[in-house]
Write a protein that holds these residues in place. Structure first.
Motif, mmCIF file in Angstrom:
data_model
loop_
_atom_site.group_PDB
_atom_site.id
_atom_site.type_symbol
_atom_site.label_atom_id
_atom_site.label_comp_id
_atom_site.label_asym_id
_atom_site.label_seq_id
_atom_site.Cartn_x
_atom_site.Cartn_y
_atom_site.Cartn_z
ATOM 1 N N GLN A 84 59.358 16.915 45.852
ATOM 2 C CA GLN A 84 59.640 18.348 45.948
ATOM 3 C C GLN A 84 58.495 19.115 45.276
ATOM 4 N N PRO A 85 58.396 20.397 45.557
ATOM 5 C CA PRO A 85 57.335 21.177 44.910
ATOM 6 C C PRO A 85 57.498 21.183 43.388
ATOM 7 N N VAL A 86 56.407 21.424 42.691
ATOM 8 C CA VAL A 86 56.466 21.582 41.239
ATOM 9 C C VAL A 86 57.485 22.685 40.936
ATOM 10 N N ALA A 87 58.432 22.389 40.040
ATOM 11 C CA ALA A 87 59.571 23.300 39.841
ATOM 12 C C ALA A 87 59.295 24.384 38.798
ATOM 13 N N LEU A 88 58.589 24.026 37.740
ATOM 14 C CA LEU A 88 58.314 24.985 36.660
ATOM 15 C C LEU A 88 56.865 24.843 36.231
ATOM 16 N N PHE A 89 56.252 25.954 35.877
ATOM 17 C CA PHE A 89 54.941 25.882 35.224
ATOM 18 C C PHE A 89 54.817 27.076 34.295
ATOM 19 N N PRO A 90 53.909 27.016 33.333
ATOM 20 C CA PRO A 90 53.839 28.080 32.330
ATOM 21 C C PRO A 90 53.357 29.381 32.963
ATOM 22 N N ASP A 91 54.181 30.423 32.921
ATOM 23 C CA ASP A 91 53.760 31.708 33.479
ATOM 24 C C ASP A 91 54.436 32.881 32.771
ATOM 25 N N HIS A 92 55.030 32.603 31.594
ATOM 26 C CA HIS A 92 55.639 33.677 30.818
ATOM 27 C C HIS A 92 55.143 33.575 29.372
ATOM 28 N N PHE A 111 72.115 25.570 40.264
ATOM 29 C CA PHE A 111 71.521 24.512 39.440
ATOM 30 C C PHE A 111 70.694 25.164 38.337
ATOM 31 N N TYR A 112 71.056 24.872 37.093
ATOM 32 C CA TYR A 112 70.382 25.474 35.939
ATOM 33 C C TYR A 112 69.510 24.441 35.241
ATOM 34 N N LEU A 113 68.318 24.869 34.855
ATOM 35 C CA LEU A 113 67.464 24.046 33.993
ATOM 36 C C LEU A 113 67.371 24.756 32.647
ATOM 37 N N LEU A 114 67.531 24.008 31.569
ATOM 38 C CA LEU A 114 67.301 24.566 30.227
ATOM 39 C C LEU A 114 66.142 23.770 29.635
ATOM 40 N N TYR A 115 65.043 24.446 29.352
ATOM 41 C CA TYR A 115 63.828 23.739 28.924
ATOM 42 C C TYR A 115 63.207 24.452 27.726
ATOM 43 N N THR A 116 62.288 23.753 27.075
ATOM 44 C CA THR A 116 61.621 24.328 25.908
ATOM 45 C C THR A 116 60.361 25.071 26.331
ATOM 46 N N THR A 140 69.439 28.259 43.609
ATOM 47 C CA THR A 140 70.594 28.095 44.499
ATOM 48 C C THR A 140 70.352 26.945 45.466
ATOM 49 N N ASP A 141 69.071 26.673 45.801
ATOM 50 C CA ASP A 141 68.792 25.597 46.767
ATOM 51 C C ASP A 141 68.373 24.286 46.099
ATOM 52 N N GLY A 142 68.258 24.275 44.780
ATOM 53 C CA GLY A 142 67.871 23.054 44.072
ATOM 54 C C GLY A 142 66.383 22.758 44.163
ATOM 55 N N VAL A 143 65.602 23.658 44.719
ATOM 56 C CA VAL A 143 64.155 23.426 44.897
ATOM 57 C C VAL A 143 63.327 24.548 44.254
ATOM 58 N N HIS A 144 63.769 25.784 44.476
ATOM 59 C CA HIS A 144 63.018 26.928 43.940
ATOM 60 C C HIS A 144 63.774 27.498 42.738
ATOM 61 N N PHE A 145 63.084 27.670 41.643
ATOM 62 C CA PHE A 145 63.731 28.084 40.398
ATOM 63 C C PHE A 145 63.198 29.429 39.923
ATOM 64 N N THR A 146 64.117 30.257 39.411
ATOM 65 C CA THR A 146 63.735 31.560 38.866
ATOM 66 C C THR A 146 64.083 31.580 37.387
ATOM 67 N N LYS A 147 63.114 31.943 36.587
ATOM 68 C CA LYS A 147 63.374 31.994 35.139
ATOM 69 C C LYS A 147 64.234 33.202 34.814
ATOM 70 N N SER A 148 65.161 33.023 33.865
ATOM 71 C CA SER A 148 66.130 34.084 33.541
ATOM 72 C C SER A 148 65.471 35.252 32.805
ATOM 73 N N ASP A 149 65.955 36.466 33.100
ATOM 74 C CA ASP A 149 65.483 37.659 32.381
ATOM 75 C C ASP A 149 65.933 37.634 30.927
ATOM 76 N N LYS A 150 66.935 36.786 30.644
ATOM 77 C CA LYS A 150 67.466 36.752 29.267
ATOM 78 C C LYS A 150 66.673 35.804 28.362
#
Ligand code: FRU
Length: 495
Positions: A84-92, A111-116, A140-150
């Protein structure tokens, strides 16, 4: 191959542009590894929407550790995997220097990811060298992830817990209990020894610090990385990867350790009452394991089949690092055992079986001399002092395991022609055991050896200079009976 860093390409574009340049001589056939670049810890291991998801710490641009991304693979059966595509990378700002390890969990069809999120600071006396916070990303699709505003959703509660100067605070792992979510996070005490903190939430976004769940006592290291709360067969364990445990005789000879403590979680206090720390794998290369709950309730585990600061010759080939095969956690005779996941038998292709036989001298079988595959056999040591199994290649590089019946000791030796060095690791079965079963997963640059259905496991990387391999069985002082000896060719896990 040397990959040049091309920041103008996205991580996936860079992988696509460089994949064909990777030298595959040591590239695994049935283990998860990055197509290009570096990987370490397994992350986000979970079942969501009919599939297993496994992520891993990934640096795409070079085969060495760098600002961490999350690589991603999925599987319907735990055996055959899809990239699958790279799910997370540093951008914040909160993850500017890396999306470090974390977990995955399904909630209300998402699908939630909790990461450091890791941020490096310029070290000043009396001040931390980093900021580590826990952050959410949702899909929602298990492939594309959006980082939370919180984000960040969990910060180190320095006002409630004393902590080491550098504010180590990473690798969250969530589980559910009694309608609430709990997350265990690795940290350090004011005395700079390891501890884990537990947080609780109703919705995965708002978290409260609960308590110090457990902390190092004696020689248990300066930092506890990658904690997991595991539930299996009606038992509970804390799994952790302590850094800096000092060698004690034949134990703890790797740079860092991964092990477990059986116990019981007290949800009122947030304290985990536990027994002693025991290694989960006694070989050279095993770190940062992560567990996931299978739909049928089994507890599964995948680890990183490497060790920090060890030689990693595949770096010269444009990739580095691989996962272990998925294992299961079970409770047997007051102990945790970790056999290979039962699904793995689906990888078996051609079988080369040997009839029930007595081994009186060094023996090898042509059909078992393969580069990759699985060996299973039951040995009866009644008439011998022990048994050695040698996995040799080019016949200069060699990994051997010797089982000594009387003491129950198992010695794993890794000899490398390149370094001229032989190193050893040790494990113990109960003394005097006469019947011993062995199951070995042999891949292009790794061996995972399971004794007695996962009672002892020893894993190691291994870098043969040629594809020429042989398995030699050597009875020690006497004869050994072998039953059910089979070598299976295994199929690839990627289409
Ligand atoms: C463990 C570890 C984690 C961290 C990650 C960074 O191997 O050091 O504590 O999140 O690797 O890549």
């Amino acid at each position: 191959m040397t990959t040049t860093k091309q920041e103008q390409l996205t991580p996936d574009e860079f992988i696509a542009a460089n994949e064909a340049k990777v030298n595959k001589r040591w590239y695994p056939c049935f283990h998860i590894a990055p197509r290009v670049g570096w990987c370490n810890d397994p992350n986000g291991f979970a079942y969501f929407d009919g599939q297993y998801h496994l992520f891993y710490q990934h640096y795409t641009y070079e085969p060495k550790w760098g600002p961490m991304h999350w690589g991603h693979v999925t599987s319907k059966d735990l055996v055959h995997w899809e990239r699958q595509p790279v799910a997370l990378f540093p951008d914040h700002p909160y993850d500017a220097d890396g999306c470090f390890s974390g977990c995955g969990i399904e909630k209300d069809g998402k699908f939630y990811l909790l990461y450091t999120g890791h941020v490096d600071l310029l070290k000043k006396p009396g001040q931390p060298d980093r900021i580590e916070t826990q952050n959410l990303a949702v899909s929602t699709d298990g492939v594309h992830f959006t980082k939370s505003d919180k984000n960040p959703v969990i910060k180190l509660p320095v006002e409630q817990v004393s902590t080491g100067e550098d504010h180590h605070f990473r690798d969250p792992k969530i589980w559910q209990h009694g309608g609430r979510y709990y997350a265990v996070v690795g940290a350090q005490t004011a005395e700079e020894t390891g501890q884990v903190l537990v947080f609780t939430s109703e919705n995965l976004e708002d978290w409260q610090f609960k308590h110090v769940m457990a902390k190092a006592e004696g020689n248990q290291g300066f930092m506890w990385e990658c904690p997991n709360f595991a539930e299996f067969d009606g038992h509970e364990a804390l799994i952790l990867s302590p850094q800096g445990v000092k060698p004690e005789g034949k134990l703890y000879r790797n740079l860092h350790q991964s092990g477990s403590m059986l116990g019981k979680m007290d949800y009122t206090s947030g304290i985990f009452y536990h027994d002693d720390f025991k290694l989960l794998d006694y070989g050279f290369d095993f770190y940062a394991p992560q567990v996931a709950q299978a739909p049928d309730g089994r507890c599964l585990m995948v680890g990183w089949l490497n060790m920090w600061e060890s030689a990693m010759p595949e770096q010269a080939d444009g990739w580095c690092g691989q996962m272990t095969v998925p294992r299961e956690l079970h409770y047997r005779n007051d102990k945790i055992v970790t056999p290979p996941a039962k699904e793995l038998t689906a990888l078996r292709e051609e079988a080369f079986a040997k009839p029930d036989m007595i081994l009186t001298e060094e023996t090898s079988f042509d059909e078992w001399s393969q580069e990759t595959g699985e060996l299973t056999a039951d040995f009866d040591l009644t008439e011998a002092r022990g048994l050695a199994l040698h996995f040799a290649a080019g016949f200069d590089d060699e990994v051997s395991v010797r089982i000594e019946k009387e003491s129950g000791e198992i010695v794993l030796t890794r000899k490398s022609a390149a370094t001229g060095r032989a190193e050893e690791r040790f494990a113990k079965l109960p003394a005097g055991q006469e019947k011993i079963s062995v199951r070995v997963y042999e891949d292009r640059s790794s061996l995972e050896i399971f004794f007695n259905g996962g009672e002892v496991v020893m894993s190691t990387r291994f870098y043969p200079k040629t594809a020429e391999r042989v398995i030699v069985l050597e009875p020690q002082e006497g004869s050994v009976r072998m039953k059910n000896g089979v070598f299976y060719k295994l199929s690839s896990i990627f289409a």
